[in-house]
Scaffold this motif. Sequence first.
Motif: not given
Lengths: 115, 123
Positions: B46-50, B53
């Motif tokens: 959820s935090l790594r990339s759009i 996410y």
Amino acid sequence: MVNRMVTGAHYGLRDWLAQRVTAVAIAAYSIFVGAWLLLHPQPGYDGWTGLFSSNVMRTFSLLFLLAVFYHAWIGVRDIVMDYVKPAFIRLAIHVVVILLLVLYTLWSVQILWGM
Amino acid sequence: MPSRPKHLDLFSIKLPLPGFVSILHRVSGALLFLALPLLLWLLQQSLRSIETYTRVSELLQSGLLRLVLLGLLWGFLHHLCAGIRYLLIDAHLVSGLAQARSSSWLVLAVSLSLTALFGVRLW
């Protein structure tokens, strides 16, 4: 002579206290993030990463995860000590759980600072 | 103590309510420990990339994962409420049989209500 087991608790009072201190830290952080989620049910990618963008939030998140892992260790160890009697199997489970939690700690740093 | 009387017929022993809350505290804790890799993975994605996410958001639409997460949410809330109850017992703010029972009911009711509240609000 007291029969000391290699897979015993050793530090009953210290762990009893640690279980409660970590529990309060976990509760405080969870209530904060839970309230944030109730206020922002659809945060979107920018809103969600925005929450974790400051070093303060990342540090508190890591402290929260460390508290979770230590709390989990004491809890899982107590469960294993209650239900698993043979010392070798008990020791093996303890070692696996400790290794997992150490791995999760390294992973947590990657998650929070590698984003 | 070899002559100590034992009665371990699990079908005729009735677990008292505080004992029921206690074993659920243990079960929920064990489940949460087993779920740690799933939860950490979801946080990471959820935090790594759009893109990741968006993929997690889509995954959360699936019924099975939703059910698992709702179960874990209940596990967490029950563990939290039962834990607060233990802290109150430690502080001698809850004592005696009547309070032990009423606080156990409260733990079950509050954790289930909060699960429903979050379930409705987040999905």
